[in-house]
Design a protein around this motif. Structure first.
Motif, PDB file in Angstrom:
ATOM      1  N   ILE A  12       0.732  -1.200  -0.150  1.00  0.00           N
ATOM      2  CA  ILE A  12       0.129  -0.012   0.022  1.00  0.00           C
ATOM      3  C   ILE A  12       0.907   1.405  -0.049  1.00  0.00           C
ATOM      4  CG2 ILE A  12      -1.990   1.447   1.119  1.00  0.00           C
ATOM      5  CD1 ILE A  12      -2.573  -1.460   2.623  1.00  0.00           C
ATOM      6  N   GLN A  13       2.008   1.271   0.682  1.00  0.00           N
ATOM      7  CA  GLN A  13       2.775   2.439   0.922  1.00  0.00           C
ATOM      8  C   GLN A  13       3.547   2.717  -0.515  1.00  0.00           C
ATOM      9  OE1 GLN A  13       6.564   2.521   3.247  1.00  0.00           O
ATOM     10  NE2 GLN A  13       5.875   4.293   4.252  1.00  0.00           N
ATOM     11  N   ARG A  14       4.026   1.563  -1.254  1.00  0.00           N
ATOM     12  CA  ARG A  14       4.598   1.827  -2.503  1.00  0.00           C
ATOM     13  C   ARG A  14       3.369   2.209  -3.478  1.00  0.00           C
ATOM     14  NH1 ARG A  14       6.829  -2.590  -2.530  1.00  0.00           N
ATOM     15  NH2 ARG A  14       5.412  -3.859  -3.569  1.00  0.00           N
ATOM     16  N   VAL A  15       2.190   1.836  -3.642  1.00  0.00           N
ATOM     17  CA  VAL A  15       1.164   2.243  -4.471  1.00  0.00           C
ATOM     18  C   VAL A  15       0.903   3.797  -4.183  1.00  0.00           C
ATOM     19  CG1 VAL A  15      -1.244   2.172  -5.180  1.00  0.00           C
ATOM     20  CG2 VAL A  15       0.212  -0.183  -4.713  1.00  0.00           C
ATOM     21  N   THR A  16       0.704   4.136  -2.810  1.00  0.00           N
ATOM     22  CA  THR A  16       0.389   5.383  -2.544  1.00  0.00           C
ATOM     23  C   THR A  16       1.601   6.393  -2.836  1.00  0.00           C
ATOM     24  OG1 THR A  16       0.635   5.153  -0.249  1.00  0.00           O
ATOM     25  CG2 THR A  16      -1.459   4.747  -0.928  1.00  0.00           C
ATOM     26  N   ASN A  17       2.649   6.024  -2.422  1.00  0.00           N
ATOM     27  CA  ASN A  17       3.823   6.957  -2.588  1.00  0.00           C
ATOM     28  C   ASN A  17       4.337   7.488  -3.989  1.00  0.00           C
ATOM     29  OD1 ASN A  17       4.376   7.212   0.071  1.00  0.00           O
ATOM     30  ND2 ASN A  17       6.048   5.892   0.162  1.00  0.00           N
ATOM     31  N   GLU A  18       3.823   6.140  -4.905  1.00  0.00           N
ATOM     32  CA  GLU A  18       4.259   6.332  -6.239  1.00  0.00           C
ATOM     33  C   GLU A  18       2.934   6.935  -7.105  1.00  0.00           C
ATOM     34  OE1 GLU A  18       5.499   2.579  -7.869  1.00  0.00           O
ATOM     35  OE2 GLU A  18       7.055   2.615  -6.560  1.00  0.00           O
ATOM     36  N   ALA A  19       1.753   7.181  -6.491  1.00  0.00           N
ATOM     37  CA  ALA A  19       0.509   7.757  -6.866  1.00  0.00           C
ATOM     38  C   ALA A  19      -0.005   6.831  -8.099  1.00  0.00           C
ATOM     39  CB  ALA A  19       0.701   9.121  -7.123  1.00  0.00           C
ATOM     40  N   ARG A  20       0.277   5.492  -7.899  1.00  0.00           N
ATOM     41  CA  ARG A  20      -0.128   4.608  -9.129  1.00  0.00           C
ATOM     42  C   ARG A  20      -1.686   4.975  -9.284  1.00  0.00           C
ATOM     43  NH1 ARG A  20       2.783  -1.144  -8.353  1.00  0.00           N
ATOM     44  NH2 ARG A  20       4.900  -0.324  -7.731  1.00  0.00           N
ATOM     45  N   THR A  21      -2.189   4.833 -10.658  1.00  0.00           N
ATOM     46  CA  THR A  21      -3.610   5.278 -11.060  1.00  0.00           C
ATOM     47  C   THR A  21      -4.273   3.642 -11.118  1.00  0.00           C
ATOM     48  OG1 THR A  21      -2.812   5.175 -13.336  1.00  0.00           O
ATOM     49  CG2 THR A  21      -3.134   7.136 -12.212  1.00  0.00           C
ATOM     50  N   GLU A  22      -3.503   2.535 -11.265  1.00  0.00           N
ATOM     51  CA  GLU A  22      -4.148   1.163 -11.213  1.00  0.00           C
ATOM     52  C   GLU A  22      -3.284   0.184 -10.629  1.00  0.00           C
ATOM     53  OE1 GLU A  22      -5.007   0.528 -15.336  1.00  0.00           O
ATOM     54  OE2 GLU A  22      -3.015  -0.600 -15.782  1.00  0.00           O
ATOM     55  N   VAL A  23      -3.962  -0.662 -10.109  1.00  0.00           N
ATOM     56  CA  VAL A  23      -3.260  -1.729  -9.532  1.00  0.00           C
ATOM     57  C   VAL A  23      -3.931  -3.274 -10.079  1.00  0.00           C
ATOM     58  CG1 VAL A  23      -2.346  -0.713  -7.697  1.00  0.00           C
ATOM     59  CG2 VAL A  23      -4.447  -1.760  -7.323  1.00  0.00           C
ATOM     60  N   LYS A  24      -3.120  -4.333  -9.757  1.00  0.00           N
ATOM     61  CA  LYS A  24      -3.798  -5.725 -10.141  1.00  0.00           C
ATOM     62  C   LYS A  24      -4.738  -5.894  -9.086  1.00  0.00           C
ATOM     63  CE  LYS A  24      -2.664 -10.368 -11.609  1.00  0.00           C
ATOM     64  NZ  LYS A  24      -1.672 -11.279 -11.555  1.00  0.00           N
TER      65      LYS A  24
END
Length: 288
Positions: A12-24
């Protein structure tokens, strides 16, 4: 999913810090989507907005006390408990730096004190507290099996090992990593001696899995020795992959003699058997 674990928090931290717009759309993100309405499902992906990222941080903060804008807490459980209530999150395994020590004569000398150890007992400690002792350690025996380690005082060892060697349990998973860390910190003058089952798996450990090993403990080869392994051929057969692998390797001469004897007799002689049958153990150099 009842609660978040360390691996979840890292994702979760990696996704939020990188501001990803989609995840699997994994089980983790399915849980967030169903439980909290995070994201918009699109086939096998979950679309995320800036508001979703803000909500994720707020959910994690509320449920764990962790602010994802800061580095995740790390260290021992005691250290992590200083900042969050659930000390298991983001903490090291309690065995990460701890090792089990024993003595072949019943007295373990540490920090100038002699610690008496009853038969079947041992001493557990953080190996990093022992570093001041390392210069005085001349010999250390790494034991594969826990019960053989517990009852090492029963072993018929060479006199010089009986007097002064440290005994350490090889461990598994995190405790094995701690043992490797300790062994790699010992001075070059320290003899590191492996004691394993006398079988293909034990030979593999001696030759591949003990850092800085110099020698090992093995019984004297004799027909009588292999008769004591009657009934263990099924165990031997289960180690066929190791047998195939090591039969193609050039082994140190004396270890090759032991290896060829195993292949001939097709038995496995455990450490417990060697101790209970009172077999004399010899210290053998692995690299002569």
């Amino acid at each position: 999913m009842d609660e978040l674990n360390t691996r979840n928090l890292q994702i979760i931290q990696r996704v939020t810090n990188e501001a990803r717009t989609e995840v699997k759309f994994t089980s983790l993100w399915s849980w967030f989507h169903m439980e909290y309405g995070i994201g918009q499902k699109n086939v096998n992906q979950l679309k995320l907005t800036v508001k979703d990222h803000d909500n994720l941080r707020a959910i994690v903060k509320q449920t764990t006390g962790i602010d994802l804008l800061n580095p995740l807490p790390s260290g021992s459980r005691l250290e992590v408990a200083k900042s969050i209530s659930n000390e298991k999150l983001c903490s090291e395994n309690p065995n990460r730096h701890h090792v089990l020590l024993n003595s072949p004569n019943g007295l373990l000398t540490l920090n100038g004190f002699e610690i008496p150890l009853l038969l079947g007992s041992s001493y557990r400690c953080d190996w990093r507290t022992l570093q001041s002792e390392f210069n005085s350690v001349e010999k250390i025996i790494v034991v594969e099996n826990l019960q053989a380690f517990d009852y090492i005082k029963m072993a018929k060892l060479p006199i010089e090992l009986k007097k002064s060697a440290w005994i350490i349990y090889r461990g598994h998973n995190e405790s094995n990593r701690a043992v490797s860390d300790l062994l790699n910190k010992l001075p070059k003058t320290c003899e590191i001696i492996g004691f394993t089952d006398y079988d293909p798996a034990g030979i593999e450990i001696l030759l591949t899995s003990i850092p800085k090993i110099t020698s090992c403990l093995l019984p004297e080869l004799s027909e009588d020795l292999f008769k004591q392994g009657i009934g263990t051929e099924p165990i031997f057969q289960k180690q066929q992959q190791i047998i195939d692998r090591f039969s193609q390797r050039e082994l140190p001469k004396i270890i090759n003699d032991y290896w060829q004897a195993l292949l001939k007799h097709r038995v496995c002689l455990s450490q417990e058997l060697l101790l209970s049958r009172n077999r004399l153990l010899h210290q053998i150099s692995l690299f002569k």
